[in-house]
Write a protein that holds these residues in place. Structure first.
Motif, PDB file in Angstrom:
ATOM      1  N   ARG A 110      10.618  -0.784  -6.395  1.00 56.72           N
ATOM      2  CA  ARG A 110      10.998  -0.781  -4.982  1.00 56.72           C
ATOM      3  C   ARG A 110      12.017   0.328  -4.737  1.00 56.72           C
ATOM      4  N   ASN A 157       9.199  -5.052  -8.809  1.00 55.43           N
ATOM      5  CA  ASN A 157       8.396  -6.274  -8.803  1.00 55.43           C
ATOM      6  C   ASN A 157       7.746  -6.436 -10.171  1.00 55.43           C
ATOM      7  N   VAL A 169       7.366   1.102  -1.809  1.00 51.27           N
ATOM      8  CA  VAL A 169       7.086   0.891  -3.227  1.00 51.27           C
ATOM      9  C   VAL A 169       6.564   2.191  -3.821  1.00 51.27           C
TER      10      VAL A 169
END
Length: 413
Positions: free
Chosen positions: A79, A56, A90
């Motif tokens: 991730r 992310n 995560v």
């Protein structure tokens, strides 16, 4: 820019510094990545079946300030997927909790600052929002309270020849009071209970069996009858000692009453001089400077009665300091009382009546010579805490804050 020593400075062993992104007058931004390539699955614990599934946006975490600059760490939010149990998660960092924007070191340092002052002061020092610091502080209080209480009680139970102290302090003078229980030998505050009446003290002892498990050699108290009754019920074998400074206060008060009587018989000039220097009558003569001793001599020359009551007060200090054992202390106390009987004043007679009523507890000081001096100093810290945190409405948070503040030297380590 060289970055090999930044990890040691930031105390982040799990990260590797990639680069310094930016530096300005107020902020420092650093990009860092984990040293490891993979993490274990939080569900099944496997590390071989975990694969990366992308990342992310970079996660920005506030860390401890460096060179008075707010420091932000930019770390990847990677991730991961466990092919064995199909769990997605995560990357989890040790230096910061999940979904948090402030590192653990920043939170602990900020909370420690707030313990000794206020959340607003800590917020100014850390250049952080007050609401954030207040929330960090509120989350840290129960944890620290539990740790400190466990430590001080365990120490009290293991202490040989334990000496306790109990004294009250005002929440609102003349209206509401609390009672503090202190380990004088370990220099800690054990507990805080509401009120100072005998029923409230008995109720505390019934609700707290750990208190009754203590085995104190002596307990230092003021001359409140409720405290002595309570301690004699809880610890019948403990020596009850009347606190020296409370007892001495009765003698000093009688000296000042005699001073007021003498003062009204003097000329206006002498009256003004005696009133301006009346505090010189209170401390021991040996603690005064040369100039103060000269002024004290002038005060004593105003009246033989004032001189005799001052000498009586000094004899009490000498008795406390110089009695070598309990037997001689008993004889010296009787001689001191006889010296006071020769002073014809109502205040002295009243003080002597109190002294004789509490003779056993006063003389018990010479068993082990403990006083509540550290307790009185702790009361000043408590009053400062109450002034800083006047907005506290929760009794549990009020109690936790005081016990943490009074045992801060025990929080280290």
């Amino acid at each position: 820019m060289q970055t090999q020593y930044i990890n040691e400075m930031l105390n982040l062993p799990e990260l590797k510094i990639n680069q310094i992104l930016s530096i300005n007058a107020d902020e420092l931004h650093i990009e860092a990545v984990p040293l490891d390539n993979k993490q274990c699955c939080p569900c099944c614990g496997s590390d071989q079946a975990v694969i990366r599934k992308g990342s992310n946006d970079m996660r920005i975490v506030r860390h401890l300030s460096v060179f008075e600059k707010k420091t932000y760490l930019h770390v990847p939010s990677t991730r991961l997927l466990c092919t064995r149990c199909k769990a997605g998660f995560v990357w989890m960092y040790e230096f910061v909790g999940p979904k948090q924007r402030y590192s653990r070191l920043f939170r602990s340092h900020t909370a420690e600052q707030a313990f000794g002052s206020t959340a607003a002061h800590s917020a100014r020092m850390q250049q952080a929002p007050v609401s954030t610091v207040q929330r960090i502080h509120n989350e840290a209080v129960p944890v620290e309270y539990e740790r400190v209480c466990e430590q001080v009680w365990e120490e009290a139970k293991e202490t040989t020849d334990l000496v306790l102290g109990a004294d009250d302090f005002a929440i609102k003078k003349g209206h509401a009071y609390n009672t503090g229980i202190h380990n004088l030998k370990g220099e800690t505050m054990l507990d805080l209970l509401p009120g100072r009446k005998l029923e409230e003290l008995r109720s505390y002892a019934q609700d707290h069996p750990d208190f009754l498990l203590l085995n104190p050699k002596a307990v230092v108290l003021d001359l409140a009858r409720a405290y002595h009754t309570w301690i004699s019920e809880c610890f019948p074998n403990a020596i009850r000692i009347a606190d020296r400074f409370h007892v001495h206060g009765y003698v000093i008060e009688s000296v000042q009453e005699v001073r007021k009587t003498v003062q009204n018989t003097l000329s206006s000039r002498a009256k003004a001089y005696l009133k301006a220097n009346h505090r010189l009558l209170n401390p021991p003569a040996e603690s005064l400077g040369e100039e103060s001793k000269k002024r004290l001599e002038t005060l004593q020359n105003y009246s033989p009665l004032l001189r005799s009551v001052w000498e009586w007060k000094e004899a009490f200090t000498t008795w406390y300091d110089c009695s070598p054992d309990l037997a001689i202390a008993r004889l010296g106390f009787e001689r001191w009382c006889e010296q006071g009987d020769r002073i014809d004043h109502a205040a002295v007679r009243s003080a002597l009546k109190t002294m004789r009523n509490w003779k056993e507890e006063i003389v018990n000081y010479h068993h082990c010579r403990w006083t509540n001096a550290t307790v009185e100093g702790r009361h000043n810290r408590i009053k400062a805490f109450q002034r800083r945190h006047y907005f506290i409405r929760s009794r549990s948070r009020y109690k936790a804050g005081i016990l943490i503040d009074c045992n801060r030297h025990r929080m280290l380590g």
